[in-house]
Design a protein around this motif. Sequence first.
Motif, short mmCIF file in Angstrom:
data_model
loop_
_atom_site.label_atom_id
_atom_site.label_comp_id
_atom_site.label_asym_id
_atom_site.label_seq_id
_atom_site.Cartn_x
_atom_site.Cartn_y
_atom_site.Cartn_z
N PHE A 219 0.82 -1.22 0.00
CA PHE A 219 0.00 0.00 0.00
C PHE A 219 0.85 1.27 0.00
N ASN A 235 -2.70 -0.25 -5.09
CA ASN A 235 -2.26 -1.36 -4.25
C ASN A 235 -2.82 -2.67 -4.78
N PHE A 237 -3.92 -5.28 -3.10
CA PHE A 237 -5.11 -5.76 -2.40
C PHE A 237 -6.38 -5.36 -3.14
N THR A 263 -6.39 -11.69 5.95
CA THR A 263 -5.29 -11.05 5.25
C THR A 263 -4.20 -10.77 6.26
N TYR A 282 2.46 -3.47 6.16
CA TYR A 282 1.27 -3.96 5.46
C TYR A 282 0.04 -3.86 6.37
N ASN A 283 0.15 -4.36 7.57
CA ASN A 283 -1.03 -4.41 8.43
C ASN A 283 -1.52 -3.03 8.82
N PHE A 286 -3.03 -1.55 5.61
CA PHE A 286 -4.30 -2.21 5.33
C PHE A 286 -5.40 -1.68 6.25
#
Length: 338
Positions: A219, A235, A237, A263, A282-283, A286
């Motif tokens: 992202f 991104n 995702f 995810t 990432y987390n 996200f």
Amino acid sequence: MGSKWDIFTFTTTLLLLLQMITFVGAKQIGVCYGLNGDNLPSPTDVINLYKQSGIGFLRIYEPYPEVLDALRASALLVAVGPRNEEIPSLSQSLDAANEWVKANIAPYADTVAFRWITIGNEVIPGEYAPYVAQAIENMHNAISSAGFDYIMVTTVVPSNVLGNSYPPSAGAFSDETRSNMIDIASVLSETGAPLMLNVYPYFAYAADPSHISLNYALFNSTEAVVIDGQYKYYNLFDAMVDAVHAALESVNHGNVKITIAETGWPSDGNPPFSSIENAETYNKNFYDHVTKQGTPRRPDDVMEAFFFEMFNEDMKPTEVDKHFGFFYPNMQPVYPFW
């Protein structure tokens, strides 16, 4: 006076609403709770950790009684389902679905906030795939007749139900999964439940880092990487989810919404792709993304979502699978997040 089920349903719903109101500090996102470890804390300690962390949703992979007991009055919204091998019997017999609800939902429903029942975890494609749609329908009928029609019944599918996903607008179910997915989408269209999807940009990136940039997977891209007609993708995702949206549209079920069932990004196990820095990035990105907006194809649909997962679990089959947790088994964080 109403029937006993009317009174029970009203009382149960009121209690759950009161629980949710008291949990207003919870983040509207969840974390999966797996038990594939030989050194994990007790369910009571785990549920307390969820509450202390302000996590709003919890997903377990089968109805463990010790976990359901620990969830009583927690106000966590819960996803749970039968074991995959139970799907054929649930498909072939409404009585089997009624008995499953009687054994696993009814004893807890007055104090546990069930929201989702998941019929199968990544069983499509596979030997249980032909049974899923009818099992969803039977389970939906079972919970409705038991007075629990506020619970949504669905299934969890992996991204590889698609035969083609590039560009996202070309998303289509594979020949192997198409008929099963049409049947499932038809049921979900009728009941209003979402399709639950496991989405892992990590695995796509780690498998092809020469064509997928780390920034696109994390992202972090500042410019559109993929332009698909009117849609711009910053991104991976979003591109993966919109490919499934496109596939649903292609079978005339674009009204079916998507919930993210899993995810995440591993903190170790496959360096340099897996690292604490990448997992944290990432987390966090996200979370910031999914709690505020939808995808380019569904910009107004803010999806409910679950991270994978709460703990590093040492009994997982591969090294990388052992390192998706937010916490070590001693309940210390792998990196600051919650």
